[in-house]
Design an enzyme around this catalytic site. Structure first.
Site, PDB file in Angstrom:
ATOM      1  CG  ASP A 106      -2.082  -0.911   1.130  1.00 54.23           C
ATOM      2  OD1 ASP A 106      -2.109  -1.722   0.187  1.00 54.23           O
ATOM      3  OD2 ASP A 106      -2.970  -0.842   1.997  1.00 54.23           O
ATOM      4  CG  ASP A 107       0.215   3.671   2.304  1.00 55.54           C
ATOM      5  OD1 ASP A 107      -0.965   3.416   2.009  1.00 55.54           O
ATOM      6  OD2 ASP A 107       0.633   3.666   3.465  1.00 55.54           O
TER       7      ASP A 107
ATOM      8  CG  HIS B 268      -4.508   2.834  -0.661  1.00 59.95           C
ATOM      9  ND1 HIS B 268      -5.482   2.163   0.049  1.00 59.95           N
ATOM     10  CD2 HIS B 268      -3.515   3.114   0.237  1.00 59.95           C
ATOM     11  CE1 HIS B 268      -5.093   2.043   1.315  1.00 59.95           C
ATOM     12  NE2 HIS B 268      -3.922   2.618   1.460  1.00 59.95           N
TER      13      HIS B 268
ATOM     14  CG  HIS C 145      -3.464   6.873   3.144  1.00 57.52           C
ATOM     15  ND1 HIS C 145      -3.699   6.776   4.500  1.00 57.52           N
ATOM     16  CD2 HIS C 145      -3.186   5.619   2.729  1.00 57.52           C
ATOM     17  CE1 HIS C 145      -3.551   5.522   4.883  1.00 57.52           C
ATOM     18  NE2 HIS C 145      -3.257   4.793   3.825  1.00 57.52           N
TER      19      HIS C 145
ATOM     20  CG  HIS D 173       2.126  -0.169   4.450  1.00 56.45           C
ATOM     21  ND1 HIS D 173       1.859  -1.133   5.397  1.00 56.45           N
ATOM     22  CD2 HIS D 173       0.977   0.558   4.321  1.00 56.45           C
ATOM     23  CE1 HIS D 173       0.618  -1.000   5.831  1.00 56.45           C
ATOM     24  NE2 HIS D 173       0.060   0.021   5.190  1.00 56.45           N
TER      25      HIS D 173
END
Length: 281
Positions: A101-102, A152, A156, A246
């Site tokens: 993620d991210d 995503h 965020h 991540h």
């Protein structure tokens, strides 16, 4: 032969030819050479034709863009609106899914991609739109290597604190970036912090995406070090699990080092690291 000596039939032929010539001359004189020909209604007005296509709003997300000169792609079937995210895949073989993620982050994502490439493994990357826009080459590299790229959001946020319109902008803008850079719209969505609400499920489905959460949380966002991350992956390994890691959002060197350890071990123990097809159940 004089005119008064013409037979009645001959006079009729000459009069008809003259009338046709006058009509043609009048038509050419009155025609607009720049106007396209077309049928006219009995009243002289242009006949009604097919209605012109309505232009899309500039902000409308193009679910089915046309590419090149070929026929348009068939519309994608939209997934149903879920009330909970998918936590694991219903697999009976020894398959696992790795997700990151991210990102993308130029400090850590390239090393993760190299390790995945070394072992010929595909993973899922849930990217933030602003990160993808800042590192377009990394996003294209993910796609070229066969990884799945999920949405995503743009930057965020905690979605339950946003209005529906703000949530739509977060999702739509990230869909636009992913499709622009890779040529394919995302088929998967993950809410930041795992904080889902009705808007997230409804809008994700509206944009053609399934909601995916995770089964195993490595907690690498706490920066516990590679050994702790490896232990959590080993402890949670099982058919159908989805592992959360991540590749951005902090110091992810532990994530990079952990992947180099647990990935070959999982493969050696008989696990197959794969990516899901569109979930349809």
């Amino acid at each position: 032969m004089k005119d008064d000596q013409l037979t009645p039939g001959r006079r009729k032929v000459l009069r008809a030819a003259a009338a046709l010539g006058l009509a043609a001359t009048a038509g050419c004189a009155g025609a607009d050479p720049s106007a396209a020909p077309g049928p006219t209604a009995p009243s002289g007005a242009a006949a009604a034709g097919p209605p012109a296509a309505r232009a899309l709003k500039p902000s409308a997300y193009r679910l089915q863009p046309m590419a090149g000169h070929g026929p348009p792609r068939a519309p994608r079937a939209l997934p149903r609106v879920r009330k909970a995210p998918i936590l694991r895949l219903d697999r009976r073989d020894r398959s696992m899914v790795l997700t990151f993620d991210d990102g993308p982050d130029p400090r850590y994502t390239p090393a993760i991609l190299r390790t995945l490439r070394e072992y010929d493994v595909r993973a899922m990357f849930f990217v933030c739109g602003e990160m993808a826009a800042d590192s377009p080459d990394l996003l294209r590299e993910m796609a070229d290597d066969g990884h799945l790229i999920g949405n995503h959001t743009w930057n965020h946020p905690l979605l339950p604190k946003l209005s529906r319109a703000a949530t739509r902008r977060q999702i739509e803008s990230t869909c636009d970036v992913i499709e622009h850079l890779t040529g394919e719209p995302p088929a998967w969505f993950r809410a930041p912090y795992g904080a889902w609400n009705r808007n997230a499920f409804q809008l994700g489905a509206e944009y053609g995406m399934e909601p995916l959460a995770w089964t195993v949380d490595t907690l690498d966002w706490t920066e516990p070090g590679a050994k702790a991350i490896v232990r959590r992956v080993y402890a949670g390994a099982a058919p159908g699990v989805v592992v959360l890691s991540h590749d951005a959002g902090g110091d992810r060197s532990g994530t990079v080092d952990a992947l180099r350890t647990y990935l070959p071990d999982l493969l050696a123990s008989g696990y197959r690291i794969t990516v899901p097809n569109r979930y349809t159940t």
